[in-house]
Design a protein around this motif. Structure first.
Motif, PDB file in Angstrom:
ATOM      1  N   LEU A 163       0.799  -1.227   0.000  1.00  0.00           N
ATOM      2  CA  LEU A 163       0.000   0.000   0.000  1.00  0.00           C
ATOM      3  C   LEU A 163       0.829   1.272   0.000  1.00  0.00           C
ATOM      4  O   LEU A 163       0.317   2.350  -0.259  1.00  0.00           O
ATOM      5  N   THR A 164       2.117   1.165   0.280  1.00  0.00           N
ATOM      6  CA  THR A 164       2.940   2.370   0.350  1.00  0.00           C
ATOM      7  C   THR A 164       4.079   2.381  -0.659  1.00  0.00           C
ATOM      8  O   THR A 164       4.252   3.343  -1.382  1.00  0.00           O
ATOM      9  N   ARG A 165       4.846   1.329  -0.741  1.00  0.00           N
ATOM     10  CA  ARG A 165       6.043   1.330  -1.597  1.00  0.00           C
ATOM     11  C   ARG A 165       5.740   1.115  -3.065  1.00  0.00           C
ATOM     12  O   ARG A 165       6.549   1.464  -3.905  1.00  0.00           O
ATOM     13  N   THR A 166       4.598   0.555  -3.388  1.00  0.00           N
ATOM     14  CA  THR A 166       4.301   0.256  -4.795  1.00  0.00           C
ATOM     15  C   THR A 166       3.265   1.190  -5.405  1.00  0.00           C
ATOM     16  O   THR A 166       2.705   0.886  -6.447  1.00  0.00           O
ATOM     17  N   SER A 192       8.369   9.994  -4.580  1.00  0.00           N
ATOM     18  CA  SER A 192       8.752   8.666  -4.143  1.00  0.00           C
ATOM     19  C   SER A 192       7.881   8.222  -2.974  1.00  0.00           C
ATOM     20  O   SER A 192       7.473   9.035  -2.151  1.00  0.00           O
ATOM     21  N   SER A 193       7.617   6.918  -2.912  1.00  0.00           N
ATOM     22  CA  SER A 193       6.873   6.350  -1.790  1.00  0.00           C
ATOM     23  C   SER A 193       7.578   5.121  -1.237  1.00  0.00           C
ATOM     24  O   SER A 193       6.973   4.292  -0.592  1.00  0.00           O
ATOM     25  N   ALA A 194       8.875   5.017  -1.498  1.00  0.00           N
ATOM     26  CA  ALA A 194       9.624   3.821  -1.123  1.00  0.00           C
ATOM     27  C   ALA A 194       9.971   3.764   0.368  1.00  0.00           C
ATOM     28  O   ALA A 194      10.147   2.682   0.919  1.00  0.00           O
ATOM     29  N   HIS A 195      10.070   4.926   1.026  1.00  0.00           N
ATOM     30  CA  HIS A 195      10.508   4.959   2.421  1.00  0.00           C
ATOM     31  C   HIS A 195       9.589   5.849   3.255  1.00  0.00           C
ATOM     32  O   HIS A 195       8.939   6.751   2.728  1.00  0.00           O
ATOM     33  N   LYS A 196       9.584   5.597   4.534  1.00  0.00           N
ATOM     34  CA  LYS A 196       8.827   6.439   5.457  1.00  0.00           C
ATOM     35  C   LYS A 196       9.256   7.891   5.278  1.00  0.00           C
ATOM     36  O   LYS A 196      10.433   8.175   5.083  1.00  0.00           O
ATOM     37  N   ASP A 197       8.314   8.783   5.321  1.00  0.00           N
ATOM     38  CA  ASP A 197       8.508  10.226   5.161  1.00  0.00           C
ATOM     39  C   ASP A 197       8.802  10.661   3.734  1.00  0.00           C
ATOM     40  O   ASP A 197       9.076  11.834   3.495  1.00  0.00           O
ATOM     41  N   ASP A 198       8.764   9.742   2.761  1.00  0.00           N
ATOM     42  CA  ASP A 198       8.865  10.153   1.366  1.00  0.00           C
ATOM     43  C   ASP A 198       7.627  10.972   1.008  1.00  0.00           C
ATOM     44  O   ASP A 198       6.574  10.853   1.637  1.00  0.00           O
ATOM     45  N   VAL A 199       7.750  11.776  -0.006  1.00  0.00           N
ATOM     46  CA  VAL A 199       6.650  12.639  -0.439  1.00  0.00           C
ATOM     47  C   VAL A 199       6.350  12.342  -1.900  1.00  0.00           C
ATOM     48  O   VAL A 199       7.259  12.202  -2.716  1.00  0.00           O
ATOM     49  N   PHE A 200       5.072  12.262  -2.207  1.00  0.00           N
ATOM     50  CA  PHE A 200       4.690  12.070  -3.594  1.00  0.00           C
ATOM     51  C   PHE A 200       3.421  12.856  -3.889  1.00  0.00           C
ATOM     52  O   PHE A 200       2.693  13.260  -2.997  1.00  0.00           O
TER      53      PHE A 200
END
Length: 52
Positions: free
Chosen positions: A21-24, A36-44
């Motif tokens: 639900l977050t990284r993909t 980017s949504s690969a890591h916590k606190d990334d912004v997209f």
């Protein structure tokens, strides 16, 4: 539609579900996704365009 709810049961670990639900997210919205949504606190940003 008012007060809509739905339940979905998935046979997977919470880590696997969270990752899906977050990284993909870019895989779901590849043409309208920036950031980017690969890591916590990334912004997209999800860009919604009106189809004509």
């Amino acid at each position: 539609m008012d007060n809509y709810s739905n339940t979905l049961e998935v046979k997977a670990t919470s880590d696997k579900i969270y990752g899906a639900l977050t990284r993909t997210i870019p895989l779901w919205w590849s043409e309208m996704f920036e950031g980017s949504s690969a890591h916590k606190d990334d912004v997209f940003t999800q860009i919604w365009r009106q189809h004509s």
